[in-house]
Design an enzyme around this catalytic site. Structure first.
Site, PDB file in Angstrom:
ATOM      1  N   CYS A  72       0.862  -1.184   0.000  1.00 29.76           N
ATOM      2  CA  CYS A  72       0.000   0.000   0.000  1.00 29.76           C
ATOM      3  C   CYS A  72       0.902   1.239   0.000  1.00 29.76           C
ATOM      4  O   CYS A  72       1.716   1.397  -0.905  1.00 29.76           O
ATOM      5  CB  CYS A  72      -0.939  -0.076   1.203  1.00 29.76           C
ATOM      6  N   ASP A 117      -8.277  -3.007  -8.490  1.00 35.53           N
ATOM      7  CA  ASP A 117      -7.903  -2.074  -7.424  1.00 35.53           C
ATOM      8  C   ASP A 117      -8.646  -0.757  -7.622  1.00 35.53           C
ATOM      9  O   ASP A 117      -8.407  -0.045  -8.600  1.00 35.53           O
ATOM     10  CB  ASP A 117      -6.387  -1.842  -7.456  1.00 35.53           C
ATOM     11  N   HIS A 174      -7.475  -3.809  -4.075  1.00 32.06           N
ATOM     12  CA  HIS A 174      -6.435  -3.195  -3.257  1.00 32.06           C
ATOM     13  C   HIS A 174      -6.339  -3.932  -1.920  1.00 32.06           C
ATOM     14  O   HIS A 174      -7.337  -4.261  -1.305  1.00 32.06           O
ATOM     15  CB  HIS A 174      -6.758  -1.721  -3.011  1.00 32.06           C
TER      16      HIS A 174
END
Length: 220
Positions: free
Chosen positions: A115, A161, A189
């Site tokens: 991330c 995502d 994600h």
């Protein structure tokens, strides 16, 4: 498996870090860079996972620059983003450099980030003396295409995502033709995180296997 230690960055800032040591002689060192939620139990488990594969792994508390001991539930996305925006790149890289120095005695220093940490891994590969980098769904990578990784780097992205459109992923691929890219069909994600609704166990296993193989290949 792991323990908490103190690190000191070159500007004198002290930060906590979780360290997991392998059994026997290490194959190398790995810096695990957190998401926007701090050094969570999940991040510690990732470090343990690398240690189980023979690496000395360290997860520095990158938010210690703001306040010590920050860990957030995975539902607190906006708070995590707010903390992230309080950080400055020179300090972030200084903290990562201290973590890399702490594991370099294992023979090499890799950076694996998730991330926000995926963006950090991308920048670290361009700015710091690290041997190899792995970036998982780094949302800021597409906005930092001026960076030029100086070490081998692997990128993992999910094609579903919501925060990283495929158009951005294609820009990254075009910009870095020498990098290794893996796109996971149907993955969103945070697909590697077993504490998020987007978790995909098969994709997480596949990505981890690919990452381990890449580290071994590049640091042998």
């Amino acid at each position: 498996m792991g323990k908490m230690v103190k690190l000191k960055a070159k500007d004198g800032h002290e930060l906590d870090a979780y360290v997991a040591d392998p059994k026997g002689k290490p194959l190398g060192g790995v810096v695990v860079v957190q998401e926007i939620f701090g050094v969570t139990d999940h991040v510690k488990r990732i470090a343990d996972q690398y240690a189980a594969e023979g690496y000395k792994a360290i997860a520095p508390a990158m938010f210690d620059r703001i306040k010590r001991g920050i860990t957030l539930p995975y539902s607190e996305i906006q708070q995590g983003i707010a903390y992230m925006h309080q950080l400055e790149w020179p300090n972030t890289l200084a903290d990562l450099e201290a973590a890399a120095a702490a594991v370099r005695d294992a023979g090499s220093a890799a950076v694996v980030g998730y991330c926000w940490g995926g963006t950090v891994a991308h920048v670290a590969a361009s700015e710091l003396d690290v041997d190899v980098a792995v970036s998982y769904y780094g949302g800021g990578v597409a906005r930092m295409l001026d960076k030029q990784p100086r070490c081998p780097i692997m990128y993992h992205f999910g094609d579903q995502d919501g925060s990283i459109p495929m158009a951005d992923i294609e820009k990254i691929e075009k910009q870095y033709p020498d990098a290794v890219f893996h796109i996971y069909k149907g993955a969103g994600h945070g697909f590697n995180c077993d504490e998020r609704g987007s978790y995909s166990a098969p994709d997480a296993r596949l990505a981890f296997g690919r990452s381990i193989a890449f580290l071994r290949e590049q640091t042998a």
